[in-house]
Scaffold this motif. Sequence first.
Motif, PDB file in Angstrom:
ATOM      1  N   GLU A 150       0.815  -1.216   0.000  1.00  0.00           N
ATOM      2  CA  GLU A 150       0.000   0.000   0.000  1.00  0.00           C
ATOM      3  C   GLU A 150       0.849   1.267   0.000  1.00  0.00           C
ATOM      4  OE1 GLU A 150      -0.923  -1.984   4.031  1.00  0.00           O
ATOM      5  OE2 GLU A 150       0.248  -2.490   2.242  1.00  0.00           O
ATOM      6  N   GLY A 151       2.035   1.192   0.622  1.00  0.00           N
ATOM      7  CA  GLY A 151       2.927   2.352   0.604  1.00  0.00           C
ATOM      8  C   GLY A 151       3.455   2.643  -0.783  1.00  0.00           C
ATOM      9  N   GLY A 154       0.728   4.122  -2.899  1.00  0.00           N
ATOM     10  CA  GLY A 154       0.509   5.545  -2.677  1.00  0.00           C
ATOM     11  C   GLY A 154       1.548   6.411  -3.347  1.00  0.00           C
ATOM     12  N   ALA A 155       2.771   5.911  -3.432  1.00  0.00           N
ATOM     13  CA  ALA A 155       3.851   6.702  -4.008  1.00  0.00           C
ATOM     14  C   ALA A 155       3.965   6.555  -5.523  1.00  0.00           C
ATOM     15  CB  ALA A 155       5.182   6.290  -3.366  1.00  0.00           C
ATOM     16  N   PRO A 159      -3.836   6.217  -9.097  1.00  0.00           N
ATOM     17  CA  PRO A 159      -4.528   6.861  -7.969  1.00  0.00           C
ATOM     18  C   PRO A 159      -5.600   6.012  -7.312  1.00  0.00           C
ATOM     19  CG  PRO A 159      -4.280   8.390  -9.809  1.00  0.00           C
ATOM     20  CD  PRO A 159      -3.840   7.054 -10.309  1.00  0.00           C
ATOM     21  N   VAL A 162      -4.884   2.846  -3.991  1.00  0.00           N
ATOM     22  CA  VAL A 162      -4.821   2.991  -2.531  1.00  0.00           C
ATOM     23  C   VAL A 162      -6.203   2.834  -1.915  1.00  0.00           C
ATOM     24  CG1 VAL A 162      -4.286   4.552  -0.636  1.00  0.00           C
ATOM     25  CG2 VAL A 162      -2.755   4.423  -2.601  1.00  0.00           C
ATOM     26  N   GLU A 166      -7.926  -0.470   0.606  1.00  0.00           N
ATOM     27  CA  GLU A 166      -8.595  -0.366   1.902  1.00  0.00           C
ATOM     28  C   GLU A 166      -9.808  -1.287   1.980  1.00  0.00           C
ATOM     29  OE1 GLU A 166      -9.514   3.732   2.360  1.00  0.00           O
ATOM     30  OE2 GLU A 166      -7.419   4.365   2.606  1.00  0.00           O
ATOM     31  N   THR A 188      -1.842  -5.746   0.219  1.00  0.00           N
ATOM     32  CA  THR A 188      -1.409  -5.142   1.473  1.00  0.00           C
ATOM     33  C   THR A 188      -0.349  -6.015   2.132  1.00  0.00           C
ATOM     34  OG1 THR A 188      -3.083  -6.288   2.781  1.00  0.00           O
ATOM     35  CG2 THR A 188      -3.706  -4.162   1.818  1.00  0.00           C
TER      36      THR A 188
END
Length: 225
Positions: A150-151, A154-155, A159, A162, A166, A188
Amino acid sequence: MPPAELLVLVGASSDGRWFSEGGREHAAMFSSLAGKHGVDVGKAADVWDLGCGCGRIARWLAPQVIAGGGAFTGSDINRRLVDWTSAHLPGRYLLNGLKTPTPLAPKSKDLVYAYSVLTHLREKAVRAWLEEVHRVLRPGGLALLTFHDEGYAGARGPPEVVGRLEREPFIVLNDAMEGSNYLSSWTTAEHLKALAGPLFEVLEIVPGRADNPTQAVAVLRARAG
């Protein structure tokens, strides 16, 4: 240095400097993580590079492993890449299929590493390859496997990933041509632990980085049995 067409095939770029310097950094990362958890790649280790491509990492690690009295095996799904590495790099290089098993002997390796292999597989195939890595590792052997966490999403990811992570623990984008760079999978850290847990002790998850970029790394120790 591999020809430009092979560089593009494995990394979508013909930049030889990126290929070489990035490979050296990731080789150092794998070597450091292995040493931290008890496998010294310079001391008679038997190492498997799963998804070796045209040797981006192997060109740095294979000489080190062999100089230390160890054995180095690379494998890839693409015959052109295997042929090139066989002709130009030290070690043994084999063709593997999308499906398991490989021709490698059970309980024969001290270390398996794979950079951006699980990231191009559906969840069922990820499970199968975790089983194959476990089959090939000696009890207590290490697996260093990268994935899109997930990190990293995000980077570096699209878009929408992420938010979807969840709600969904495993996502596949461009769901076609499994095993190629076209398909990308995202999961994840907790779900990766759950996938690996029955076969491996999860020693640590190194989060993905945005500055390199470097994918997340699951550091796994093979359970006996």
